[in-house]
Write an enzyme that holds these catalytic residues in place. Structure first.
Site, PDB file in Angstrom:
ATOM      1  N   TRP A  75      -4.572  -4.663  -3.965  1.00 30.67           N
ATOM      2  CA  TRP A  75      -3.791  -4.201  -3.002  1.00 30.67           C
ATOM      3  C   TRP A  75      -4.600  -3.843  -1.760  1.00 30.67           C
ATOM      4  CZ3 TRP A  75       0.778  -5.773  -2.857  1.00 30.67           C
ATOM      5  CH2 TRP A  75       1.642  -6.096  -4.019  1.00 30.67           C
ATOM      6  N   ASP A  98      -2.443   4.308   1.231  1.00 30.70           N
ATOM      7  CA  ASP A  98      -1.353   3.516   0.546  1.00 30.70           C
ATOM      8  C   ASP A  98      -1.213   4.264  -0.631  1.00 30.70           C
ATOM      9  OD1 ASP A  98       0.242   1.938  -0.862  1.00 30.70           O
ATOM     10  OD2 ASP A  98      -1.040   0.287  -0.765  1.00 30.70           O
ATOM     11  N   LYS A 158       7.811   1.795  -6.795  1.00 33.48           N
ATOM     12  CA  LYS A 158       7.209   2.111  -8.060  1.00 33.48           C
ATOM     13  C   LYS A 158       7.446   3.721  -8.646  1.00 33.48           C
ATOM     14  CE  LYS A 158       3.902  -1.063  -6.447  1.00 33.48           C
ATOM     15  NZ  LYS A 158       3.902  -2.229  -7.357  1.00 33.48           N
TER      16      LYS A 158
END
Lengths: 364, 364
Positions: free
Chosen positions: A104, A176, A200
Site C-alpha cells: 500500500w 494511511d 476495513k
C-alpha cells in the site's frame, strides 16, 4: 453463530458488529419516524444532517481530535487519497518523503510520483526483506524543503504495523490508517493528515475519512479538478456534492458502538488480547509460521504460511469447509492471512486456532 | 402508507421502491446463506462478483447496451465525472462543445474549462430565459476538431428534459442522465458516453454509472491520477480498488425490479401517465404555475411557483404537515419542486395534487 453467520476473516470489506447490522435492518423501512430509509434521504435534509453531524462528533470524541483539524468524508477510497495528498500538499519546490513498507505504501508512492517526479524521496524501505519489518526511522535524512513524510501505518497485505512513528524532524506526517482505523488510541496532533478507507475496520466500502490539520488546506492551482481539492470538501462540510450518505450513517453507528464499548483504549486491549491468541498459536506451531518480525506484527492482519503452496491451498479449503471465510493470502504474496479487525470476536479467533490445530494434527 | 412511510419528493437521494428495501432488510444479517451481510463481503469474493456481474448484465439488458460499450461503476458522483470526461476525452488540439441548459450543465462547463480553457465552446444556452427551455440544437456550428458535444439530458433543478438529441454533426455525444437514468428507453448507440450519479433515479448515493464506447477509452498523459482514468476502471472491471459494493448491490436490485415491471418502455408509460397528473393540475390551477415551456418539461423534476415567495414557503410547510416531504425548490432558484422519479407511485402524485388543490381552495 446467530443468523447462521460465519466467522469472516476478510481483509476488507470485512466483518462488522452484529448489533450494528441489526439496528440498520430495523431502521430500513422507516428511520426513526422520518418516514423513509436513510438511502432515500436528501443529504440537505435536517434528518440527514443530524446523522452526519453526530457521526463526526462521535469520531472526534473517540479519537480526541483537536479543533484545528477538519474531518472530511470523501468518496474514492484510499486510492483517490494517494493522488489528492500530493496534489494538495505540494509546494513549488517541495519534496515528498515516503517510507516503503509494503504494497500500500508502494501504491501511494507510484501516485505521488506523478505529482512530485524526482522530488519524491523514498527515505527508507523494507523491500530488501519482502516487507517483513518496519525500518528504523529514528534518524532519517529529511531535506528542509520536505512538504510531508508519508507512512502506511498498517500494511494490510504484509501485516506490518508502526508501533513507533518515524522522526519527521519537525515535518508534517501523513498516515494511511485504513486497516487499523480506530483499532487503538492515537495522538492526532502527531499528524498532519490521518486518513483511511473505511471498508476495513469501520463500515461498508465507498468512502475515505480524512482528518486534516486546517493549515494544510490550501489554495491550489485553479486547474485542479474541484473534487480533488480538500478545500472543496472542507468548505462544504463534506457536502459539496452528494456524499456517500449510507456509509456515513453506518460508520456513525460503528462510532457509537465503539463509544459504548469504552472507546479506543478498551478496543486496543481487546485487540491485543485477541491477536495474542493467534500469535501464540503461530509461535508454538510446527506447521504454521508468521511472516513478520515480532516487534512489527499487526494486530489486524496476520499473514502466515506453511511454507508449501499446495498445503496453504488445502488450509484455505479446510477452514472454509469448517465455516471460516477468506483465509487466503493476498494474491501478490500468496500464503494465508487472517484479518481480525475490531469487529472480529475473540471467540472467532479461538475457533479458527482450534481448526488450524486440528489441521496440523491431521497433517503431521 | 405501509411502515408509516411518507411520500418523499426529494430531488436526490430520493424515494426507492419499497419491495427493494424489504429485500435488502431481509438479507441484512446473512445474504442468501453466504453467512454475511453484503457490506461485509470481500469485493474479490465469488459471492460479491456474482452480485456485480448480475447488476451489470441486468443493466445491459434493460438499456440494451451494445457490446462495444463498457459499463463502469465509479465513486465520486457526477461531480467527479465533470472532471473525468474532459480529462479522458481531450485530444491535443481538440475542442469541447457544451450546451448550457441549467445548473448542472453549468457546473460541468466550469470543470471542463479547467481542462479545455479557451477551447471550450458553449454552442447554445437558455440562460437568457433562466433555463426554462431547451435551445434549438438542430443545426449548431460545431468545429471539425470537436472532441465531444455535451448535454445534461435532464436538468434536476430547472426541470428540463431533452426530447430530441442535439445534432452533433457526427461528433461524439456525452450525456449526463443522472436525474432521468432508466426513466425511459434510450438508444445507447446515439451516445459516446451516458453517465449519471445513481442517487436520484436508482439507488443510494456514492456512485456514478458510466456507459462508454470502448474506443473512447484511451491512453492518457501518464501524470493523470490513476483513479481519474477510464482505462483504470475498464481494465479492472470497476474493481481497480474497492468499489462502492453496497451501492452496486442495491442498484442491482432496482435493475431487477425494473425488469420485472416490464422494462424501460413500461416505465416510461408509467412516468408519462404520472407526470400528466401533475402537469394537468398545474395547467388548470389559478395559483400554481410550472416554470418550463411545455415541450421541454421533465417527467422527473417539476419545478413550480405561486409567484409569491412567502406563499411558496407556506406551501412547503402545509404539504409537510400533510405528510409530503421535500417540496421546497432548490435554494438557487427558490419556489417549489416535486421530484417524481421512477419509484414514486402515481398514488403519491395524486395525493399531493389533492393536497395542493386543498391549499389553493383555502387561499383564494
Amino acid at each position: 453463530m446467530k443468523y447462521g453467520r460465519t466467522y469472516n476473516f476478510s481483509a476488507g470489506p470485512a466483518t462488522m458488529p452484529e448489533p450494528v447490522l441489526e439496528e440498520i435492518r430495523d431502521e430500513m423501512m422507516n428511520y426513526r419516524g422520518s418516514g423513509m430509509c436513510v438511502m432515500e434521504m436528501s443529504h440537505r435534509s435536517k434528518v440527514f444532517q443530524q446523522i452526519a453531524d453526530e457521526a463526526e462528533a462521535d469520531l472526534r470524541e473517540l479519537m480526541n481530535i483537536p479543533d484545528n483539524y477538519k474531518v472530511l468524508f470523501i468518496q474514492g477510497g484510499a486510492t483517490l487519497q494517494f493522488s489528492m495528498i500530493p496534489m494538495n500538499l505540494k509546494t513549488p519546490n517541495g519534496k515528498a518523503v515516503y517510507i516503503e513498507t509494503g504494497a500500500w505504501s508502494k501504491k501511494a508512492i507510484a501516485e505521488a510520483k506523478r505529482v512530485y517526479g524526482d522530488n519524491l524521496i523514498v527515505a527508507a524501505s523494507s523491500k530488501d526483506k519482502n516487507y517483513t519489518y518496519i525500518p528504523d526511522c529514528s534518524d532519517l535524512d529529511i531535506p528542509d524543503e520536505t512538504d510531508y513524510v508519508y507512512i502506511c501505518e498498517n500494511e494490510t497485505i504484509h501485516g506490518l504495523t508502526w508501533n513507533k512513528l518515524p522522526n519527521t524532524k519537525g515535518h508534517v506526517l501523513v498516515s494511511d490508517q485504513s486497516s487499523m482505523f480506530l483499532s487503538r488510541p492515537c495522538n492526532v496532533s502527531d499528524y498532519g493528515i490521518i486518513y483511511g478507507g473505511v471498508q476495513k475496520n469501520i463500515g461498508p466500502a465507498g468512502m475515505a475519512i480524512v482528518i486534516i490539520r486546517e493549515d494544510l488546506i490550501k489554495d491550489l492551482d485553479p486547474n485542479t479538478p474541484i473534487y480533488m481539492r480538500y478545500d472543496t470538501h472542507a468548505n462544504a462540510g463534506s457536502m459539496y456534492n452528494t456524499p456517500n450518505c449510507w456509509c456515513i450513517y453506518v460508520c456513525g453507528k460503528v462510532f457509537k458502538y465503539l463509544k459504548n464499548l469504552g472507546g479506543l483504549g478498551e478496543m486496543e486491549k481487546i485487540n491485543i488480547d485477541k491477536a495474542k491468541v493467534f500469535y501464540d498459536f503461530l509461535d508454538s506451531s510446527k506447521l504454521f509460521k508468521g511472516t513478520v518480525v515480532a516487534k512489527d506484527r499487526s494486530l489486524m492482519n496476520i499473514p502466515f504460511v506453511t511454507g508449501d503452496k499446495d498445503l496453504d491451498a488445502e488450509v484455505v479449503a479446510y477452514t472454509k469447509a469448517a465455516g471460516f471465510e477468506n483465509l487466503k493470502g493476498h494474491k501478490s504474496v500468496g500464503g494465508l492471512r487472517a484479518s481480525i479487525y475490531n469487529a472480529m470476536p475473540k471467540e472467532g479467533v479461538e475457533a479458527l486456532v482450534e481448526c488450524l490445530k486440528k489441521f496440523e494434527a491431521e497433517h503431521k
